[in-house]
Design a protein around this motif. Structure first.
Motif, PDB file in Angstrom:
ATOM      1  N   SER A 156       0.859  -1.192   0.000  1.00  0.00           N
ATOM      2  CA  SER A 156       0.000   0.000   0.000  1.00  0.00           C
ATOM      3  C   SER A 156       0.889   1.234   0.000  1.00  0.00           C
ATOM      4  CB  SER A 156      -0.920   0.002   1.232  1.00  0.00           C
ATOM      5  OG  SER A 156      -1.848  -1.050   1.178  1.00  0.00           O
ATOM      6  N   PRO A 157       1.040   1.924  -1.134  1.00  0.00           N
ATOM      7  CA  PRO A 157       1.964   3.068  -1.240  1.00  0.00           C
ATOM      8  C   PRO A 157       1.266   4.412  -1.008  1.00  0.00           C
ATOM      9  CG  PRO A 157       1.282   2.368  -3.422  1.00  0.00           C
ATOM     10  CD  PRO A 157       0.553   1.481  -2.446  1.00  0.00           C
ATOM     11  N   PHE A 158       2.053   5.399  -0.515  1.00  0.00           N
ATOM     12  CA  PHE A 158       1.547   6.743  -0.262  1.00  0.00           C
ATOM     13  C   PHE A 158       2.632   7.773  -0.583  1.00  0.00           C
ATOM     14  CE2 PHE A 158      -0.401   3.865   2.806  1.00  0.00           C
ATOM     15  CZ  PHE A 158      -1.749   4.083   2.601  1.00  0.00           C
ATOM     16  N   ILE A 159       2.196   8.956  -1.026  1.00  0.00           N
ATOM     17  CA  ILE A 159       3.052  10.130  -1.099  1.00  0.00           C
ATOM     18  C   ILE A 159       2.360  11.232  -0.301  1.00  0.00           C
ATOM     19  CG2 ILE A 159       4.097  11.881  -2.585  1.00  0.00           C
ATOM     20  CD1 ILE A 159       4.228   9.799  -4.805  1.00  0.00           C
ATOM     21  N   LEU A 160       3.100  11.870   0.616  1.00  0.00           N
ATOM     22  CA  LEU A 160       2.531  12.851   1.521  1.00  0.00           C
ATOM     23  C   LEU A 160       3.146  14.227   1.278  1.00  0.00           C
ATOM     24  CD1 LEU A 160       2.644  10.604   4.709  1.00  0.00           C
ATOM     25  CD2 LEU A 160       0.720  10.987   3.204  1.00  0.00           C
ATOM     26  N   SER A 161       2.333  15.259   1.366  1.00  0.00           N
ATOM     27  CA  SER A 161       2.802  16.605   1.014  1.00  0.00           C
ATOM     28  C   SER A 161       3.863  17.134   1.975  1.00  0.00           C
ATOM     29  CB  SER A 161       1.619  17.576   0.963  1.00  0.00           C
ATOM     30  OG  SER A 161       0.979  17.663   2.234  1.00  0.00           O
ATOM     31  N   ASP A 162       3.895  16.653   3.232  1.00  0.00           N
ATOM     32  CA  ASP A 162       4.950  17.068   4.149  1.00  0.00           C
ATOM     33  C   ASP A 162       6.307  16.456   3.807  1.00  0.00           C
ATOM     34  OD1 ASP A 162       3.240  18.660   5.551  1.00  0.00           O
ATOM     35  OD2 ASP A 162       3.588  17.726   7.506  1.00  0.00           O
ATOM     36  N   ASP A 163       6.304  15.443   2.980  1.00  0.00           N
ATOM     37  CA  ASP A 163       7.553  14.797   2.545  1.00  0.00           C
ATOM     38  C   ASP A 163       7.383  14.354   1.096  1.00  0.00           C
ATOM     39  OD1 ASP A 163      10.005  13.580   2.362  1.00  0.00           O
ATOM     40  OD2 ASP A 163       9.537  11.909   3.700  1.00  0.00           O
ATOM     41  N   PRO A 164       7.271  15.307   0.186  1.00  0.00           N
ATOM     42  CA  PRO A 164       6.922  14.972  -1.203  1.00  0.00           C
ATOM     43  C   PRO A 164       8.017  14.287  -1.994  1.00  0.00           C
ATOM     44  CG  PRO A 164       7.432  17.302  -1.020  1.00  0.00           C
ATOM     45  CD  PRO A 164       7.456  16.751   0.381  1.00  0.00           C
ATOM     46  N   ASP A 165       9.208  14.164  -1.414  1.00  0.00           N
ATOM     47  CA  ASP A 165      10.326  13.565  -2.131  1.00  0.00           C
ATOM     48  C   ASP A 165      10.492  12.078  -1.840  1.00  0.00           C
ATOM     49  OD1 ASP A 165      10.978  16.052  -3.231  1.00  0.00           O
ATOM     50  OD2 ASP A 165      12.132  16.604  -1.449  1.00  0.00           O
ATOM     51  N   HIS A 166       9.526  11.481  -1.158  1.00  0.00           N
ATOM     52  CA  HIS A 166       9.621  10.068  -0.811  1.00  0.00           C
ATOM     53  C   HIS A 166       8.286   9.363  -1.038  1.00  0.00           C
ATOM     54  CE1 HIS A 166      13.045  11.677   1.571  1.00  0.00           C
ATOM     55  NE2 HIS A 166      13.598  10.526   1.229  1.00  0.00           N
ATOM     56  N   ILE A 167       8.383   8.053  -1.164  1.00  0.00           N
ATOM     57  CA  ILE A 167       7.212   7.171  -1.191  1.00  0.00           C
ATOM     58  C   ILE A 167       7.211   6.395   0.122  1.00  0.00           C
ATOM     59  CG2 ILE A 167       6.094   5.206  -2.332  1.00  0.00           C
ATOM     60  CD1 ILE A 167       7.707   6.077  -4.882  1.00  0.00           C
ATOM     61  N   TYR A 168       6.075   6.384   0.793  1.00  0.00           N
ATOM     62  CA  TYR A 168       5.932   5.550   1.981  1.00  0.00           C
ATOM     63  C   TYR A 168       5.167   4.290   1.579  1.00  0.00           C
ATOM     64  CZ  TYR A 168       7.729   9.255   4.909  1.00  0.00           C
ATOM     65  OH  TYR A 168       8.557  10.181   5.496  1.00  0.00           O
ATOM     66  N   LEU A 169       5.740   3.148   1.903  1.00  0.00           N
ATOM     67  CA  LEU A 169       5.152   1.873   1.526  1.00  0.00           C
ATOM     68  C   LEU A 169       4.828   1.082   2.793  1.00  0.00           C
ATOM     69  CD1 LEU A 169       4.435   0.078  -0.928  1.00  0.00           C
ATOM     70  CD2 LEU A 169       6.699  -0.956  -0.705  1.00  0.00           C
ATOM     71  N   CYS A 170       3.577   0.649   2.892  1.00  0.00           N
ATOM     72  CA  CYS A 170       3.136  -0.189   4.006  1.00  0.00           C
ATOM     73  C   CYS A 170       2.759  -1.557   3.461  1.00  0.00           C
ATOM     74  CB  CYS A 170       1.933   0.440   4.714  1.00  0.00           C
ATOM     75  SG  CYS A 170       2.253   2.066   5.428  1.00  0.00           S
ATOM     76  N   TRP A 171       2.999  -2.600   4.252  1.00  0.00           N
ATOM     77  CA  TRP A 171       2.674  -3.947   3.809  1.00  0.00           C
ATOM     78  C   TRP A 171       2.700  -4.911   4.996  1.00  0.00           C
ATOM     79  CZ3 TRP A 171       7.522  -1.791   3.210  1.00  0.00           C
ATOM     80  CH2 TRP A 171       8.640  -2.553   3.613  1.00  0.00           C
ATOM     81  N   ARG A 172       2.344  -6.168   4.744  1.00  0.00           N
ATOM     82  CA  ARG A 172       2.541  -7.207   5.750  1.00  0.00           C
ATOM     83  C   ARG A 172       3.911  -7.820   5.482  1.00  0.00           C
ATOM     84  NH1 ARG A 172      -1.564 -12.121   6.110  1.00  0.00           N
ATOM     85  NH2 ARG A 172      -0.206 -13.054   4.548  1.00  0.00           N
ATOM     86  N   GLY A 173       4.812  -7.654   6.448  1.00  0.00           N
ATOM     87  CA  GLY A 173       6.179  -8.065   6.207  1.00  0.00           C
ATOM     88  C   GLY A 173       6.838  -8.713   7.396  1.00  0.00           C
ATOM     89  N   ILE A 174       7.553  -7.941   8.187  1.00  0.00           N
ATOM     90  CA  ILE A 174       8.383  -8.470   9.262  1.00  0.00           C
ATOM     91  C   ILE A 174       7.521  -9.251  10.257  1.00  0.00           C
ATOM     92  CG2 ILE A 174       9.974  -7.871  11.128  1.00  0.00           C
ATOM     93  CD1 ILE A 174      10.612  -5.293   9.528  1.00  0.00           C
ATOM     94  N   GLY A 175       7.842 -10.524  10.430  1.00  0.00           N
ATOM     95  CA  GLY A 175       7.086 -11.355  11.372  1.00  0.00           C
ATOM     96  C   GLY A 175       5.607 -11.444  11.073  1.00  0.00           C
ATOM     97  N   TRP A 176       5.204 -11.304   9.796  1.00  0.00           N
ATOM     98  CA  TRP A 176       3.802 -11.307   9.372  1.00  0.00           C
ATOM     99  C   TRP A 176       3.037 -10.121   9.967  1.00  0.00           C
ATOM    100  CZ3 TRP A 176       1.199 -15.487   6.611  1.00  0.00           C
ATOM    101  CH2 TRP A 176       2.056 -16.521   6.224  1.00  0.00           C
ATOM    102  N   HIS A 177       3.737  -9.032  10.267  1.00  0.00           N
ATOM    103  CA  HIS A 177       3.126  -7.881  10.916  1.00  0.00           C
ATOM    104  C   HIS A 177       3.113  -6.658  10.003  1.00  0.00           C
ATOM    105  CE1 HIS A 177       3.093 -10.068  14.667  1.00  0.00           C
ATOM    106  NE2 HIS A 177       2.591  -9.019  15.302  1.00  0.00           N
ATOM    107  N   PRO A 178       2.254  -5.676  10.326  1.00  0.00           N
ATOM    108  CA  PRO A 178       2.286  -4.416   9.600  1.00  0.00           C
ATOM    109  C   PRO A 178       3.692  -3.821   9.603  1.00  0.00           C
ATOM    110  CG  PRO A 178       0.339  -4.497  11.006  1.00  0.00           C
ATOM    111  CD  PRO A 178       1.179  -5.695  11.346  1.00  0.00           C
ATOM    112  N   THR A 179       4.139  -3.419   8.421  1.00  0.00           N
ATOM    113  CA  THR A 179       5.508  -2.968   8.208  1.00  0.00           C
ATOM    114  C   THR A 179       5.469  -1.694   7.368  1.00  0.00           C
ATOM    115  OG1 THR A 179       6.327  -5.247   8.301  1.00  0.00           O
ATOM    116  CG2 THR A 179       7.744  -3.640   7.214  1.00  0.00           C
ATOM    117  N   ILE A 180       6.427  -0.803   7.616  1.00  0.00           N
ATOM    118  CA  ILE A 180       6.483   0.449   6.862  1.00  0.00           C
ATOM    119  C   ILE A 180       7.927   0.746   6.493  1.00  0.00           C
ATOM    120  CG2 ILE A 180       6.689   1.888   8.957  1.00  0.00           C
ATOM    121  CD1 ILE A 180       5.005   4.021   7.470  1.00  0.00           C
TER     122      ILE A 180
END
Length: 632
Positions: A156-180
Motif C-alpha cells: 500500500s503506497p503513499f506520497i505525503l505533502s509534508d515529505d513529497p520527495d519520498h514514497i511511503y510503503l506499508c505492507w505485511r512483512g516483518i514477522g507477518w506484521h504491519p511494516t512500513i
C-alpha cells in the motif's frame, strides 16, 4: 511438432453483438453493470487496487483498475475519460496465481503511474513497473525487483505533502506484521531504494505468542498514515479486536486517535497489542472494536479526520453468521451501527475460509455511505447482490438501497474509487469463487471484474483498411511466406502463432522495418528488433497453469512456466508508437519515429503461423479482440 489447426471466425457483426452483450447489462432496476474483464480478481488488503487521477492542466483524466487472473497474469485496465479509450495491459505474466497478488497504484509527482505487486508472503521482495508517459499505463517500463529481508504481501503506497520527495510503503512483512518503509523517488533508471526502514510497526500477541494482524491503511495526504488492524486472522481466534492508530511521518510516532503516543516506529521498542481487558483498559482509544466476535475489517476512511470510519464485519463463533457494521469515531468513542446480516462465507467451497464475507466498501467522498455484498433471493436463487447503506450523524441507518438485481453470479468484494466527489465509480468481482489460490484441489477464483463506470468502445470494423489476408497455415522454418503490401506509415499485423515447445524461440515475423520473435532461453520473452537495437518484454510467453497440478499453499515455489499451444499476436504502429499484443493484452510499447511497412516475412521459427491479416491502419484493442480465434 503436431500441427494445430485454428480457424478464424469472420462473422464479425454477430461477434460484435455478442461482445456488446457480454460487456454491458443495463437493469431496469439498480445501477448499470459493465464488464471490465472476464478474468480478474483481488483480495481486499492491498490498496489502492484502483485509482482515479485528474491533473490540473487537464491533460490526464483516467481510471486505473488492477487485478490478477487464474493463469497468473497480473493485469490492469486504464479508462481514459478524455480520449474515450480503454486499454488493458499485461503487467506481469507467469506469476503466483493467488488473488492476494493484485497490483496497487500510485501517481508519482511527474504524473507517471507506478504499479507495485508481490507474491503472497513467500518471497522477500516487491516488484514494480512505472509508465514511461505521464498517466498512461500502456507505456510501462521494464519490471524492477525491490529486495527486502522478509517476505512480503499487500503493498500500500503513499506520497505525503509534508515529505513529497519520498514514497511511503506499508505492507505485511516483518514477522507477518504491519511494516512500513520510506523509499526514494525513482532515479533516472527508475530504481528506488529504502532510505528509512523497513520497520515493524507494532507487535500483536495472544497468550504471549506472536500472531498475524491484518491491516488496512489510508493517509490524509499530508503528514499521517492511518491504520486499522486486527489482533490476528479471525479464523484463528474467536475474539478478535480491531485497533486504530496513525503514524506521524514527521516524528515517526505511532499514536492513538486522540494523539497519545504509543511507540516510536524504528526505535526498536514495539507497541504490544492484545485482545484482553487489560489492554482495553490501558489504551481505550486505541481499540475500535472489542465485541466478542471473530471481527474483521474491510476498509477505513479518514475523509473526515476528526471522525474516521471503519467498515467491520462481526463473525460468529462457528463462522456461520456474518454481520456488517459501520464503526465511527464520534470524538469521544467508537460508535457501532448495525447495517445488515451478510450471510456466511460467500464462496462455493464448504469448510474453507469461512470468514470470507461478501465484502464492504466505504464511499470515498462520503464515509456515511457503505456498500455491502449481501445474499438476496432472486430469480437465480440466493445470490450476493450489492446494497448501499446510508448512516445518519446520530448513528442510525437512514436508507438501504439495492444496486444489483437478479444476478446469475455473486457480486463480491466491492471497491469505490476516489474521483473528486463525483458520482461514485464502483468496481467489484462477479462470478464463481473456490479458493484464493489455484491448486490441484480447487480452480481458484475464476471471476470477472464488473463496474458501473461507462466503458468506452469505438467503432469496430475489422475489414476497414485490410490489405492482406492469408488464413492458411505457414509451416516454418521451411515454408517462409513473403508478403508485399503498399507502403504504409500506419499498420497492424495480426496472426495466430504456434511455436514448437521443444524449440521455443526464433524470429516469428520479419519486416523491412523491424523483426519480432522469442528469445532463446529458459524463460522465453518476446522481443522487437530494429538493426542492432533490441527491446525485450518483461513478460515471458507462458502462464502459471502448472499450479493446477500442485498442492495448495504458499511455499515460495516457482513452478515451470506453461507454454501455450498457440497465441494471437498483434502488432500496431501509429504516430511513432509500436505496440505488441499477446492474446489481446498490451505487452510492449516502443517509441520509434518514421517507421513504415511494405514487406512482411513470416516463418523464421519452428512452428506454425496462420490467419495472417495486415492493415494500413492501427486497429484498436477492441478490434484486435474481436478477431476471434476458435480452436477445434
Amino acid at each position: 511438432m503436431n500441427r494445430i489447426i485454428i480457424f478464424l471466425v469472420v462473422c464479425f457483426v454477430a461477434s460484435a453483438n455478442a461482445y456488446i452483450w457480454a460487456t454491458t447489462q443495463v437493469d431496469s432496476q439498480g445501477i448499470a453493470v459493465n464488464t471490465i474483464t472476464g478474468k480478474g480478481a483481488w483480495c481486499w488488503f492491498a490498496d489502492p487496487r484502483a485509482v482515479y487521477y485528474e491533473n490540473q492542466s487537464g491533460t490526464i483524466r483516467s481510471t486505473y483498475i488492477g487485478y490478477i487472473d487464474v493463469h497468473g497474469n497480473i493485469k490492469a485496465t486504464q479508462i481514459d475519460h478524455l480520449t474515450n479509450k480503454t486499454s488493458e495491459v499485461l503487467i506481469r505474466s507467469w506469476f503466483q496465481p493467488d488473488d492476494h497478488n493484485n497490483p496497487t497504484f500510485i501517481v508519482l509527482p511527474d504524473e507517471r503511474v507506478m504499479i507495485f505487486y508481490s507474491r503472497h508472503t513467500d518471497e522477500p521482495c516487491f516488484y514494480y513497473r512505472i509508465s514511461r508517459k505521464p498517466g498512461d499505463i500502456s507505456t510501462l517500463c521494464k519490471e524492477i525487483r525491490l529486495e527486502t529481508a522478509d517476505n512480503t504481501t499487500y503493498p500500500s503506497p503513499f506520497i505525503l505533502s509534508d515529505d513529497p520527495d519520498h514514497i511511503y510503503l506499508c505492507w505485511r512483512g516483518i514477522g507477518w506484521h504491519p511494516t512500513i518503509a520510506r523509499l526514494t523517488m525513482p532515479d533516472k533508471e527508475d530504481k528506488v531504494r529504502f532510505d528509512w526502514g523497513p520497520y515493524q510497526i507494532l507487535q500483536s500477541q495472544e497468550g504471549g505468542r506472536g500472531v498475524r494482524p491484518y491491516a488496512k491503511y489510508m493517509s490524509n495526504g499530508k503528514d499521517k498514515i492511518y491504520l486499522a488492524y486486527t489482533t490476528t486472522h479471525p479464523d484463528n481466534q474467536s475474539v478478535n479486536y480491531i485497533y486504530f492508530n496513525y503514524i506521524d511521518i514527521n516524528t515517526y510516532e505511532l499514536k492513538d486517535i486522540k494523539g497519545q503516543k504509543l511507540a516510536e516506529v524504528g526505535s526498536g521498542i514495539l507497541h504490544n497489542v492484545e485482545a484482553t481487558a487489560d489492554y482495553r483498559k490501558s489504551y481505550p482509544d486505541a481499540v475500535a472494536e472489542d465485541s466478542p466476535y471473530r471481527n474483521w475489517l474491510w476498509e477505513i476512511s479518514v475523509t473526515d479526520e476528526e471522525k474516521p470510519v471503519i467498515a467491520v464485519v462481526r463473525i460468529s463463533e462457528d463462522k456461520s453468521s456474518h454481520e456488517y457494521y459501520h464503526v465511527r469515531w464520534t470524538g469521544t468513542e467508537w460508535r457501532k451501527t448495525f447495517l445488515s446480516h451478510a450471510g456466511g462465507h460467500f464462496h462455493q467451497t464448504p469448510d474453507l475460509e469461512k470468514c470470507y464475507s461478501g465484502g464492504m466498501a466505504i464511499d470515498k467522498a462520503d464515509p456515511s455511505i457503505i456498500y455491502g455484498s449481501v445474499p438476496v433471493e432472486g430469480k437465480h436463487g440466493l445470490v450476493y447482490e450489492l446494497k448501499k447503506f446510508t448512516v445518519t450523524s446520530e448513528g442510525t441507518v437512514a436508507f438501504t438501497e439495492q444496486l444489483t438485481y437478479d444476478s446469475p453470479k455473486n457480486n463480491i468484494r466491492p471497491f469505490v474509487i476516489t474521483n473528486e466527489g463525483k458520482n461514485p465509480q464502483m468496481v467489484w468481482m462477479n462470478g464463481d469463487y473456490y479458493d484464493w489460490i489455484v491448486s490441484s484441489a480447487r480452480p481458484g477464483y475464476p471471476t470477472a471484474i464488473h463496474t458501473n463506470i461507462h466503458i468506452p468502445s469505438g467503432e469496430i470494423n475489422p475489414d476497414n483498411g485490410l490489405l492482406y489476408q492469408h488464413p492458411e497455415d505457414v509451416v516454418s522454418p521451411g515454408d517462409l511466406k513473403v508478403i508485399d503490401i503498399p507502403k504504409s506509415d500506419k499498420f497492424t499485423i495480426i496472426a495466430t502463432v504456434a511455436v514448437d515447445h521443444d524449440a521455443y524461440y526464433g524470429e516469428i515475423l520479419k519486416t523491412d522495418a523491424f523483426a519480432y520473435g522469442l528469445k532463446e532461453g529458459e524463460q522465453s520473452k518476446p522481443y522487437i528488433k530494429m538493426g542492432n537495437s533490441e527491446i525485450i518484454s518483461s513478460n515471458i510467453l507462458a502462464n502459471s497453469d502448472a499450479w493446477k497440478m500442485q498442492n495448495r499453499g504458499t511455499g515460495g515455489h516457482w513452478y515451470a512456466p506453461v507454454k501455450p499451444e498457440s497465441f494471437q499476436l498483434a502488432i500496431t504502429y501509429e504516430d511513432g508508437v509500436l505496440r505488441t499484443y499477446i492474446d489481446g493484452l498490451i505487452d510492449q510499447h516502443a517509441e520509434i519515429k518514421e517507421l513504415s511497412l511494405s514487406e512482411v516475412v513470416s516463418g523464421g521459427f519452428k512452428g506454425v503461423i496462420q490467419n495472417i491479416r495486415i492493415y494500413n491502419r492501427s486497429l484498436s484493442q477492441d478490434e484486435i479482440n474481436m478477431i476471434t480465434i476458435i480452436s477445434p
